[in-house]
Design an enzyme around this catalytic site. Structure first.
Site, PDB file in Angstrom:
ATOM      1  N   GLN A  99       0.827  -1.200   0.000  1.00  0.00           N
ATOM      2  CA  GLN A  99       0.000   0.000   0.000  1.00  0.00           C
ATOM      3  C   GLN A  99       0.864   1.255   0.000  1.00  0.00           C
ATOM      4  OE1 GLN A  99      -3.372  -0.580   2.464  1.00  0.00           O
ATOM      5  NE2 GLN A  99      -4.254   1.416   2.079  1.00  0.00           N
ATOM      6  N   ASP A 100       1.195   1.783   1.179  1.00  0.00           N
ATOM      7  CA  ASP A 100       2.135   2.908   1.203  1.00  0.00           C
ATOM      8  C   ASP A 100       3.293   2.562   2.136  1.00  0.00           C
ATOM      9  OD1 ASP A 100       0.757   3.240   3.615  1.00  0.00           O
ATOM     10  OD2 ASP A 100       0.677   5.422   3.466  1.00  0.00           O
ATOM     11  N   PRO A 101       4.375   3.324   2.096  1.00  0.00           N
ATOM     12  CA  PRO A 101       5.570   2.941   2.852  1.00  0.00           C
ATOM     13  C   PRO A 101       5.332   2.952   4.365  1.00  0.00           C
ATOM     14  CG  PRO A 101       6.102   4.594   1.180  1.00  0.00           C
ATOM     15  CD  PRO A 101       4.610   4.517   1.259  1.00  0.00           C
ATOM     16  N   VAL A 136       5.404   8.770   2.098  1.00  0.00           N
ATOM     17  CA  VAL A 136       4.482   8.976   3.228  1.00  0.00           C
ATOM     18  C   VAL A 136       5.123   9.959   4.204  1.00  0.00           C
ATOM     19  CG1 VAL A 136       5.388   7.070   4.660  1.00  0.00           C
ATOM     20  CG2 VAL A 136       2.967   7.735   4.854  1.00  0.00           C
ATOM     21  N   ASN A 190      -0.977   6.780   4.991  1.00  0.00           N
ATOM     22  CA  ASN A 190      -1.831   7.225   3.877  1.00  0.00           C
ATOM     23  C   ASN A 190      -1.830   8.737   3.655  1.00  0.00           C
ATOM     24  OD1 ASN A 190      -2.876   4.629   3.026  1.00  0.00           O
ATOM     25  ND2 ASN A 190      -4.050   4.611   4.929  1.00  0.00           N
TER      26      ASN A 190
END
Length: 225
Positions: free
Chosen positions: A64-66, A128, A134
């Protein structure tokens, strides 16, 4: 954030760096990096693509994101830098690997060995803000990483896409080429792993597909550091 790609991704993705969405994203990131702590370091943003070239990609594991804690993220989904505690989802990935292959759980979460063998460890958002999961969602990275998936979808040589959890499975609509393989389950997160990740045997499924294609299998064992 200019095009710093150094392998066969460079000509494929060069048009993206000129598009309006990317120029807007780049301006946003310049501001974010100058006013906040942002992960990963600028030079690590594109590491997934740097370690795993287009032609060498055998497997894609979508994240998803870091990670948004200090010294964790270095541009590869699920992976953390050496010397950092292994995050819970990755620990569950290691537990499944232990159950499949008998490998000991390593003392680190550094997955570069996978990336160097053709496992593209791609987050859908590549940056991020520290401590704010997020926080860079919806700023443009999704357009860029969708294009990465689309380019792989265009390949004749099969790719194995690993879609763990709803966020990754939302990208299934981009994978339309029947040459490719999709392996799905719930996410390895502690919240969901017992609902179908444990026991799903993704690693051996991948290697069975690769063996049937006449490709070298992935050595999934991560060494201690």
């Amino acid at each position: 954030m200019e095009n710093v790609l150094k392998n066969d991704w460079e000509p494929l993705l060069a048009p993206e760096f000129e598009k309006e969405y990317y120029l807007t994203l780049s301006s946003f990131l310049t501001e974010e990096y100058s006013t906040h702590v942002v992960y990963p370091k600028v030079e690590d943003i594109f590491n997934a693509l740097q370690y795993t070239s287009y032609e060498n990609t055998k497997v894609v594991i979508l994240g998803q994101d870091p990670y948004h804690g200090p010294n964790q993220a270095h541009g590869l989904s699920f992976s953390v830098q050496p010397g950092v505690k292994t995050p819970p989802s990755l620990l569950n990935m290691y537990k499944e690997l232990r159950d499949e292959y008998g490998y000991e759980i390593p003392n680190n979460g550094y997955l570069v060995k996978w990336a160097e063998q053709g496992v593209l460890l791609l987050n859908t958002v590549l940056t991020v803000r520290q401590g704010e999961a997020n926080s860079h969602k919806g700023k443009g990275w999704e357009h860029f990483t969708d294009r990465v998936i689309e380019l792989l979808n265009e390949r004749e040589k099969p790719v194995i896409f690993i879609l763990w959890g709803r966020h990754a499975q939302a990208k299934k609509k981009l994978i339309t080429n029947p040459n490719h393989h999709i392996i799905e389950s719930v996410h390895p997160s502690p919240l969901s792993a017992r609902r179908g990740f444990f026991g799903s045997k993704p690693y051996s499924k991948i290697n069975t597909i690769l063996a049937n294609m006449g490709e070298r299998e992935i050595d999934w064992e991560i060494p201690n550091l």
